[in-house]
Design a protein around this motif. Structure first.
Motif, PDB file in Angstrom:
ATOM      1  N   GLN A  22      38.493 -23.704 -45.330  1.00  0.00           N
ATOM      2  CA  GLN A  22      38.629 -24.080 -44.040  1.00  0.00           C
ATOM      3  C   GLN A  22      39.976 -24.973 -44.031  1.00  0.00           C
ATOM      4  N   ASP A  23      40.236 -25.474 -45.021  1.00  0.00           N
ATOM      5  CA  ASP A  23      41.673 -26.121 -45.114  1.00  0.00           C
ATOM      6  C   ASP A  23      42.925 -25.129 -44.828  1.00  0.00           C
ATOM      7  N   ARG A  24      42.694 -24.110 -45.697  1.00  0.00           N
ATOM      8  CA  ARG A  24      43.836 -23.078 -45.611  1.00  0.00           C
ATOM      9  C   ARG A  24      43.843 -22.457 -44.125  1.00  0.00           C
ATOM     10  N   ILE A  25      42.631 -22.252 -43.521  1.00  0.00           N
ATOM     11  CA  ILE A  25      42.819 -21.624 -42.333  1.00  0.00           C
ATOM     12  C   ILE A  25      43.371 -22.677 -41.124  1.00  0.00           C
ATOM     13  N   SER A  26      42.970 -23.862 -41.441  1.00  0.00           N
ATOM     14  CA  SER A  26      43.308 -24.637 -40.393  1.00  0.00           C
ATOM     15  C   SER A  26      44.682 -25.543 -40.428  1.00  0.00           C
ATOM     16  N   ALA A  27      45.611 -25.164 -41.356  1.00  0.00           N
ATOM     17  CA  ALA A  27      46.714 -25.599 -41.951  1.00  0.00           C
ATOM     18  C   ALA A  27      47.639 -25.483 -40.780  1.00  0.00           C
ATOM     19  N   GLU A  28      47.778 -24.524 -39.832  1.00  0.00           N
ATOM     20  CA  GLU A  28      48.672 -24.546 -38.947  1.00  0.00           C
ATOM     21  C   GLU A  28      48.306 -25.372 -37.753  1.00  0.00           C
ATOM     22  N   MET A  54      42.194 -32.759 -32.856  1.00  0.00           N
ATOM     23  CA  MET A  54      40.846 -32.079 -33.516  1.00  0.00           C
ATOM     24  C   MET A  54      41.007 -31.534 -34.905  1.00  0.00           C
ATOM     25  N   ALA A  55      42.088 -31.045 -35.295  1.00  0.00           N
ATOM     26  CA  ALA A  55      42.245 -30.304 -36.494  1.00  0.00           C
ATOM     27  C   ALA A  55      42.463 -31.551 -37.634  1.00  0.00           C
ATOM     28  N   LEU A  56      43.255 -32.665 -37.331  1.00  0.00           N
ATOM     29  CA  LEU A  56      43.180 -33.638 -38.030  1.00  0.00           C
ATOM     30  C   LEU A  56      42.030 -34.450 -38.379  1.00  0.00           C
ATOM     31  N   ALA A  57      40.897 -34.681 -37.268  1.00  0.00           N
ATOM     32  CA  ALA A  57      39.872 -35.006 -37.445  1.00  0.00           C
ATOM     33  C   ALA A  57      38.800 -34.195 -38.362  1.00  0.00           C
ATOM     34  N   GLN A  58      38.881 -32.963 -38.037  1.00  0.00           N
ATOM     35  CA  GLN A  58      38.085 -31.986 -39.172  1.00  0.00           C
ATOM     36  C   GLN A  58      38.536 -32.147 -40.526  1.00  0.00           C
ATOM     37  N   GLU A  59      40.083 -32.269 -40.680  1.00  0.00           N
ATOM     38  CA  GLU A  59      40.546 -32.437 -41.797  1.00  0.00           C
ATOM     39  C   GLU A  59      39.824 -33.705 -42.740  1.00  0.00           C
ATOM     40  N   ARG A  60      39.965 -34.705 -41.937  1.00  0.00           N
ATOM     41  CA  ARG A  60      39.250 -36.247 -42.477  1.00  0.00           C
ATOM     42  C   ARG A  60      37.789 -36.010 -42.790  1.00  0.00           C
ATOM     43  N   ARG A  61      36.851 -35.226 -42.040  1.00  0.00           N
ATOM     44  CA  ARG A  61      35.724 -35.096 -42.047  1.00  0.00           C
ATOM     45  C   ARG A  61      35.621 -34.438 -43.395  1.00  0.00           C
ATOM     46  N   ARG A  62      36.477 -33.337 -43.769  1.00  0.00           N
ATOM     47  CA  ARG A  62      36.409 -32.545 -44.931  1.00  0.00           C
ATOM     48  C   ARG A  62      36.374 -33.410 -46.031  1.00  0.00           C
TER      49      ARG A  62
END
Length: 113
Positions: A22-28, A54-62
């Motif tokens: 998921q990190d790899r996919i959402s990097a952009e 939203m992508a940064l918030a998902q990164e924090r949750r991960r």
């Protein structure tokens, strides 16, 4: 009756691999938004900034989930997996199958709420 931690170790490691993907996919999507006023309208920039947030918030949750997985794996290594960190009683295996990162039994988790 002690819980066999190996199936849970496998579940936790699979989840870590999924988080990495998921990190790899959402990097952009986490990259800074370029404010090129000539090529992108104002609303498009706002949309891009919201998507980035939203992508940064998902990164924090991960990141939080990774920490919980790391703690669960440490409990497996130390032989404490499946036991409540508060009272020391066994955590129901059905609860652990739902979420192997749980560190409290049902009663202690309900008391903390």
């Amino acid at each position: 009756m002690a819980i066999d931690p190996e199936p849970f170790r496998h579940m936790l490691l699979e989840r870590l691999a999924a988080l990495d993907e998921q990190d790899r996919i959402s990097a952009e999507g986490r990259q800074p938004v370029k404010l090129e006023q000539d090529s992108v309208g104002r609303l498009s920039r706002i949309d891009a900034m919201q998507m980035q947030a939203m992508a940064l918030a998902q990164e924090r949750r991960r990141k939080v989930e990774r920490a919980a997985i790391g703690a669960a794996l440490a409990r497996i290594e130390s032989g404490e997996f499946g036991y409540c960190l508060v009272c020391g009683e066994e955590i129901a295996e059905a609860r652990l199958r739902t979420d192997p990162t749980l560190a409290k039994c049902r009663d202690c988790a309900a008391g903390a709420a």
